[in-house]
Motif scaffolding. Structure first.
Motif, PDB file in Angstrom:
ATOM      1  N   ALA A 338       0.626  -1.248   0.144  1.00 14.67           N
ATOM      2  CA  ALA A 338      -0.210   0.230   0.122  1.00 14.67           C
ATOM      3  C   ALA A 338       0.903   1.075   0.627  1.00 14.67           C
ATOM      4  CB  ALA A 338      -0.324  -0.083   1.012  1.00 14.67           C
ATOM      5  N   GLU A 339       0.840   1.903  -0.894  1.00 12.18           N
ATOM      6  CA  GLU A 339       1.334   3.469  -1.020  1.00 12.18           C
ATOM      7  C   GLU A 339       0.475   4.868  -1.040  1.00 12.18           C
ATOM      8  OE1 GLU A 339       4.631   4.706  -3.722  1.00 12.18           O
ATOM      9  OE2 GLU A 339       4.458   2.661  -4.390  1.00 12.18           O
ATOM     10  N   ASP A 340       0.934   5.386   0.045  1.00 14.10           N
ATOM     11  CA  ASP A 340       0.298   7.499   0.261  1.00 14.10           C
ATOM     12  C   ASP A 340      -0.852   6.578  -0.138  1.00 14.10           C
ATOM     13  OD1 ASP A 340       0.891   9.634   0.265  1.00 14.10           O
ATOM     14  OD2 ASP A 340       0.575   9.905  -1.792  1.00 14.10           O
ATOM     15  N   LEU A 341      -1.684   5.531   0.620  1.00 23.07           N
ATOM     16  CA  LEU A 341      -3.640   5.973   0.471  1.00 23.07           C
ATOM     17  C   LEU A 341      -4.099   7.002   1.211  1.00 23.07           C
ATOM     18  CD1 LEU A 341      -4.516   2.171   1.377  1.00 23.07           C
ATOM     19  CD2 LEU A 341      -4.012   3.190  -0.893  1.00 23.07           C
ATOM     20  N   ARG A 342      -4.969   7.335   0.118  1.00 24.83           N
ATOM     21  CA  ARG A 342      -5.938   8.802   1.166  1.00 24.83           C
ATOM     22  C   ARG A 342      -7.060   7.811   0.819  1.00 24.83           C
ATOM     23  NH1 ARG A 342      -2.184  10.736  -2.015  1.00 24.83           N
ATOM     24  NH2 ARG A 342      -3.642  12.037  -3.827  1.00 24.83           N
ATOM     25  N   PHE A 343      -7.951   8.244   2.207  1.00 22.23           N
ATOM     26  CA  PHE A 343      -9.647   7.584   1.790  1.00 22.23           C
ATOM     27  C   PHE A 343     -10.130   7.977   3.203  1.00 22.23           C
ATOM     28  CE2 PHE A 343     -12.811   5.065   2.867  1.00 22.23           C
ATOM     29  CZ  PHE A 343     -13.294   4.586   1.379  1.00 22.23           C
ATOM     30  N   ALA A 344     -11.955   8.618   2.626  1.00 25.30           N
ATOM     31  CA  ALA A 344     -13.006   9.118   3.162  1.00 25.30           C
ATOM     32  C   ALA A 344     -13.411   8.270   2.696  1.00 25.30           C
ATOM     33  CB  ALA A 344     -13.372  10.369   3.284  1.00 25.30           C
ATOM     34  N   TRP A 345     -14.934   7.919   3.584  1.00 26.52           N
ATOM     35  CA  TRP A 345     -16.131   7.403   3.004  1.00 26.52           C
ATOM     36  C   TRP A 345     -17.083   8.165   2.637  1.00 26.52           C
ATOM     37  CZ3 TRP A 345     -16.703   2.653   2.236  1.00 26.52           C
ATOM     38  CH2 TRP A 345     -15.844   1.744   3.365  1.00 26.52           C
ATOM     39  N   ALA A 346     -17.161   9.634   2.511  1.00 29.21           N
ATOM     40  CA  ALA A 346     -17.575  10.389   1.797  1.00 29.21           C
ATOM     41  C   ALA A 346     -17.389  11.888   1.764  1.00 29.21           C
ATOM     42  CB  ALA A 346     -18.653  10.951   3.112  1.00 29.21           C
ATOM     43  N   GLY A 347     -17.622  12.768   1.261  1.00 27.96           N
ATOM     44  CA  GLY A 347     -16.682  14.254   1.204  1.00 27.96           C
ATOM     45  C   GLY A 347     -16.474  14.957   1.915  1.00 27.96           C
ATOM     46  N   ASP A 348     -17.651  15.016   2.601  1.00 29.12           N
ATOM     47  CA  ASP A 348     -18.016  15.306   3.638  1.00 29.12           C
ATOM     48  C   ASP A 348     -17.695  15.469   5.481  1.00 29.12           C
ATOM     49  OD1 ASP A 348     -20.333  13.674   3.700  1.00 29.12           O
ATOM     50  OD2 ASP A 348     -21.903  14.599   4.639  1.00 29.12           O
ATOM     51  N   ARG A 349     -17.206  14.041   5.459  1.00 25.42           N
ATOM     52  CA  ARG A 349     -16.435  13.316   6.544  1.00 25.42           C
ATOM     53  C   ARG A 349     -14.677  13.513   6.807  1.00 25.42           C
ATOM     54  NH1 ARG A 349     -19.353   7.412   6.393  1.00 25.42           N
ATOM     55  NH2 ARG A 349     -18.337   7.291   8.758  1.00 25.42           N
ATOM     56  N   ALA A 350     -14.727  13.557   7.280  1.00 28.22           N
ATOM     57  CA  ALA A 350     -12.946  14.052   7.648  1.00 28.22           C
ATOM     58  C   ALA A 350     -12.391  11.835   6.821  1.00 28.22           C
ATOM     59  CB  ALA A 350     -12.580  13.647   9.757  1.00 28.22           C
ATOM     60  N   PRO A 351     -11.304  12.372   7.011  1.00 33.39           N
ATOM     61  CA  PRO A 351     -10.070  11.495   6.783  1.00 33.39           C
ATOM     62  C   PRO A 351      -9.874  10.217   6.416  1.00 33.39           C
ATOM     63  CG  PRO A 351      -9.296  12.953   6.031  1.00 33.39           C
ATOM     64  CD  PRO A 351     -10.800  14.007   6.568  1.00 33.39           C
ATOM     65  N   VAL A 352      -9.907   9.158   6.574  1.00 31.91           N
ATOM     66  CA  VAL A 352      -9.908   7.921   7.203  1.00 31.91           C
ATOM     67  C   VAL A 352      -8.353   7.970   6.973  1.00 31.91           C
ATOM     68  CG1 VAL A 352      -9.593   5.668   7.508  1.00 31.91           C
ATOM     69  CG2 VAL A 352     -12.279   6.913   7.168  1.00 31.91           C
ATOM     70  N   PHE A 353      -7.769   7.389   6.039  1.00 29.15           N
ATOM     71  CA  PHE A 353      -6.148   7.811   5.596  1.00 29.15           C
ATOM     72  C   PHE A 353      -5.497   8.903   4.993  1.00 29.15           C
ATOM     73  CE2 PHE A 353      -7.087   3.309   5.469  1.00 29.15           C
ATOM     74  CZ  PHE A 353      -7.008   2.710   6.897  1.00 29.15           C
ATOM     75  N   GLU A 354      -4.715   9.003   5.537  1.00 29.43           N
ATOM     76  CA  GLU A 354      -4.110  10.535   4.495  1.00 29.43           C
ATOM     77  C   GLU A 354      -2.370   9.442   4.867  1.00 29.43           C
ATOM     78  OE1 GLU A 354      -5.913  14.434   5.116  1.00 29.43           O
ATOM     79  OE2 GLU A 354      -5.049  13.705   7.169  1.00 29.43           O
ATOM     80  N   GLY A 355      -2.046   9.573   3.838  1.00 28.99           N
ATOM     81  CA  GLY A 355      -0.720   8.609   3.208  1.00 28.99           C
ATOM     82  C   GLY A 355      -0.239   7.937   3.727  1.00 28.99           C
ATOM     83  N   LEU A 356      -0.954   6.516   4.241  1.00 27.58           N
ATOM     84  CA  LEU A 356      -1.015   5.360   4.504  1.00 27.58           C
ATOM     85  C   LEU A 356      -0.027   4.220   3.427  1.00 27.58           C
ATOM     86  CD1 LEU A 356      -1.466   3.181   6.962  1.00 27.58           C
ATOM     87  CD2 LEU A 356      -4.020   2.877   5.363  1.00 27.58           C
ATOM     88  N   SER A 357       0.820   3.867   3.825  1.00 27.01           N
ATOM     89  CA  SER A 357       1.443   3.293   3.031  1.00 27.01           C
ATOM     90  C   SER A 357       2.312   1.771   4.530  1.00 27.01           C
ATOM     91  CB  SER A 357       3.199   3.809   2.840  1.00 27.01           C
ATOM     92  OG  SER A 357       2.574   4.804   1.982  1.00 27.01           O
ATOM     93  N   PHE A 358       2.687   0.911   3.909  1.00 30.28           N
ATOM     94  CA  PHE A 358       2.868  -0.182   4.364  1.00 30.28           C
ATOM     95  C   PHE A 358       3.019  -1.441   3.246  1.00 30.28           C
ATOM     96  CE2 PHE A 358      -1.533  -0.906   4.449  1.00 30.28           C
ATOM     97  CZ  PHE A 358      -2.040  -2.549   4.569  1.00 30.28           C
ATOM     98  N   GLU A 359       3.694  -2.546   4.147  1.00 30.65           N
ATOM     99  CA  GLU A 359       4.268  -3.860   2.749  1.00 30.65           C
ATOM    100  C   GLU A 359       3.881  -5.340   3.723  1.00 30.65           C
ATOM    101  OE1 GLU A 359       7.933  -3.598   0.742  1.00 30.65           O
ATOM    102  OE2 GLU A 359       8.127  -2.045   1.332  1.00 30.65           O
ATOM    103  N   LEU A 360       3.386  -5.904   3.147  1.00 27.45           N
ATOM    104  CA  LEU A 360       3.140  -7.245   3.416  1.00 27.45           C
ATOM    105  C   LEU A 360       3.872  -8.452   2.601  1.00 27.45           C
ATOM    106  CD1 LEU A 360       1.846  -8.983   5.176  1.00 27.45           C
ATOM    107  CD2 LEU A 360       0.176  -9.647   4.233  1.00 27.45           C
ATOM    108  N   PRO A 361       5.301  -8.757   2.660  1.00 23.41           N
ATOM    109  CA  PRO A 361       5.597  -9.958   1.612  1.00 23.41           C
ATOM    110  C   PRO A 361       5.208 -10.710   1.538  1.00 23.41           C
ATOM    111  CG  PRO A 361       7.139  -9.439   3.697  1.00 23.41           C
ATOM    112  CD  PRO A 361       5.917  -8.502   3.826  1.00 23.41           C
ATOM    113  N   GLU A 362       5.320 -11.958   0.519  1.00 22.54           N
ATOM    114  CA  GLU A 362       4.668 -13.362   1.037  1.00 22.54           C
ATOM    115  C   GLU A 362       4.838 -14.222   2.208  1.00 22.54           C
ATOM    116  OE1 GLU A 362       5.393 -15.259  -2.726  1.00 22.54           O
ATOM    117  OE2 GLU A 362       4.062 -14.261  -3.896  1.00 22.54           O
ATOM    118  N   GLY A 363       4.377 -14.332   2.738  1.00 24.35           N
ATOM    119  CA  GLY A 363       4.148 -15.282   3.868  1.00 24.35           C
ATOM    120  C   GLY A 363       4.396 -14.501   5.447  1.00 24.35           C
ATOM    121  N   GLY A 364       4.092 -13.048   4.912  1.00 19.28           N
ATOM    122  CA  GLY A 364       4.290 -12.423   5.662  1.00 19.28           C
ATOM    123  C   GLY A 364       3.636 -12.084   7.254  1.00 19.28           C
TER     124      GLY A 364
END
Length: 554
Positions: A338-364
């Protein structure tokens, strides 16, 4: 009226696969109606010939003899009509329910704007059932009535154009009643449909939260709301019933006008016209029987139009995630980034993610920590393509999941949610939701890995034991283990465990998490939780803070 017509034509489009049944039912209905016309036409001819010649002539006797087979044909045709038209309707409505369910399944993750279960249930059940009026009470009677009026006009035309005009014209006007009356009834029918939705909501919502309702001594208020909704429904139904009554009266008036026209023709035309008048009377009676239910077809059209509007209103809600026109091939790997995720459930609601990034390798094994509202379950929705980020991307095996179909993504990523539900079916059926083709050996293997096989073996019916609504047959820990077995049956190489031990007591939670550790061995795991107990052994721990993933401290 145009909108209603558009909705009804769209319903007929949904029934294309059943057009053979639908056409057969309409044709048989026309045959049954014409058999009734022929029956009375022959009887009328026999009587008129007797009146004309003062005795039963050969023509009269021949006409009466032909009545015998028609007496048998008509009830047989009526029986076959009921059989085929209802079979066609049941099949068409079943197709409509499946179509509507699939549309809802695509749209529910983002919400439909009707979160009340009662209203949604009403759309799925009552509004679909209202569509049977389109075929059974409008199209089929309309086709039969049209065939009868045309046959009557032709038969009476041989006796005299004037007779055909005075008898057939009122009946032809009766054919116009449904389209003329439907627009006026449409608003009343829409009000009935909305009132039915409110009544179901008032009944279902307090029952879904019955413990809270009783604990707050709110059953009296709930009953009052239910009573008010019931009275509102009765008021709207009375309005629609009045329109139906006026429609019925209009139809009766027109059929009586046809009878009076035949009588008037006989009186005004002299002795020679009496025979034609008798024929007209008999045929008008035959037509009156077929046309008797036609005026109510306008109300049926209005009710079907209202139901169709509510169905399409829900079904046409834009899906939360748009599928790619040409999906990319599913990659061989299943590493997640996941790279630089930005997400809000609606335009008038506060964002849930602002720049979320992480990695999960195979078997991690990644543990995501955070308090309630930090976005842990939202992340699960994004990974499963139940929602789409407004910025950034998520890759699976190096491919952006936006380029993959939702089915492909969910074949690689499975989820055990914090409120994983057991359905009111057998244990085997509940498990096979994840793997429909799994044999009993695979089910037992999954139950063994989930640590609940001994519980199922001890049950008299084993895998065929009914779980009860919401898994009521089992304790919370047993239900979670059955849900885990279902997740383990999935061929997905990545498992999302969203608060998997939520609601269990401390000892049951620890035991369940220990089972998870061994049961998920060999798969990539994302454990979403608000705290760790020390038995999970993740390879990496991240904490969700302010819409970002931060390395956990300590």
């Amino acid at each position: 009226m145009i909108a209603m017509l558009h909705d009804l034509l769209r319903v007929l489009g949904l029934w294309r696969a059943r057009r053979g049944w639908l056409l057969a039912g309409a044709l048989i209905a026309m045959l049954a109606a014409l058999a009734g016309v022929a029956l009375l036409a022959l009887a009328g001819r026999g009587v008129s010939e007797g009146l004309r010649h003062g005795a039963l002539t050969g023509v009269a006797v021949g006409s009466l003899l032909l009545l015998r087979p028609l007496i048998l044909v008509r009830p047989a045709a009526r029986y076959l009509e009921r059989l085929v038209t209802h079979a066609a309707t049941f099949r068409a409505l079943a197709d409509t329910r499946i179509w509507f369910f699939r549309r809802l399944a695509e749209r529910l993750p983002s919400g439909l704007g009707m979160r009340r279960a009662g209203d949604l249930l009403g759309r799925l059940v009552s509004d679909v059932e209202a569509l049977d009026g389109l075929y059974l009470r409008a199209l089929v009677p309309g086709a039969a009535a049209l065939a009868v009026v045309l046959a009557l006009a032709v038969l009476l035309g041989f006796a005299g154009p004037a007779l055909a005009a005075v008898v057939a014209l009122p009946l032809a006007l009766a054919l116009l009643l449904p389209p003329l009356l439907a627009p006026g009834a449409a608003r009343a029918a829409a009000e009935v449909a909305e009132a039915q939705g409110r009544l179901r909501t008032a009944a279902v919502d307090p029952l879904l939260g019955l413990e809270d309702t009783l604990a707050a001594n709110a059953e009296g208020r709930a009953a009052a709301r239910l009573d008010a909704a019931g009275q509102d429904l009765a008021r709207t139904q009375a309005s629609l019933a009045r329109r139906a009554a006026w429609s019925g009266a209009s139809g009766t008036l027109l059929t009586q006008a046809a009878l009076l026209g035949a009588l008037g023709y006989g009186l005004a035309g002299g002795p020679g016209a009496a025979a034609g008048a008798v024929m007209g009377l008999f045929l008008a009676l035959a037509a009156g029987e077929v046309l008797s239910g036609l005026p109510r077809a306008g109300t049926a059209l209005a009710a079907a139009g209202a139901g169709a509007h509510r169905l399409f209103e829900a079904a046409d809600t834009p899906p939360p995630v748009t599928e790619p026109a040409q999906p990319a091939a599913l990659p061989t790997g299943h590493a997640i980034r996941a790279e630089d995720l930005r997400f809000a459930w609606a335009g008038d609601r506060a964002p849930v993610f602002e720049g979320l990034s992480f990695e999960l390798p195979e078997g991690g094994r990644l543990a995501l920590l955070g308090p309630s509202g930090a976005g842990k379950s939202t992340l699960a929705a994004l990974l499963l393509k139940l929602a789409a980020p407004q910025g950034g991307c998520i890759t699976l095996g190096g491919v952006d999941i936006a380029e993959l179909s939702a089915d492909a993504v969910r074949s690689r990523i499975a989820c055990l949610t914090q409120d994983a539900r057991l359905f009111d079916d057998s244990i085997a059926a509940n498990l096979r939701i994840a793997a429909p083709d799994a044999d009993d050996a695979a089910l037992w293997q999954a139950l063994e890995r989930a640590g609940v096989a001994d519980v199922v073996r001890a049950l008299p019916e084993g895998l065929q034991t009914q779980c009860g609504e919401g898994g009521a047959r089992f304790s919370g820990g047993q239900g979670r283990r059955l849900a885990l077995a279902r997740a383990l049956l999935s061929p997905a190489r990545v498992l999302i465990l969203d608060e998997p031990a939520s609601g269990l007591d401390a000892q049951a939670e620890r035991t369940f998490l220990e089972t998870l550790e061994s049961a998920t061995e060999g798969r990539s795991v994302i454990l979403i939780t608000h705290r760790l107990l020390g038995v999970e052994r993740p390879t990496r721990i991240l904490r969700l803070v302010g819409g970002r993933a931060m390395p956990a401290m300590g």
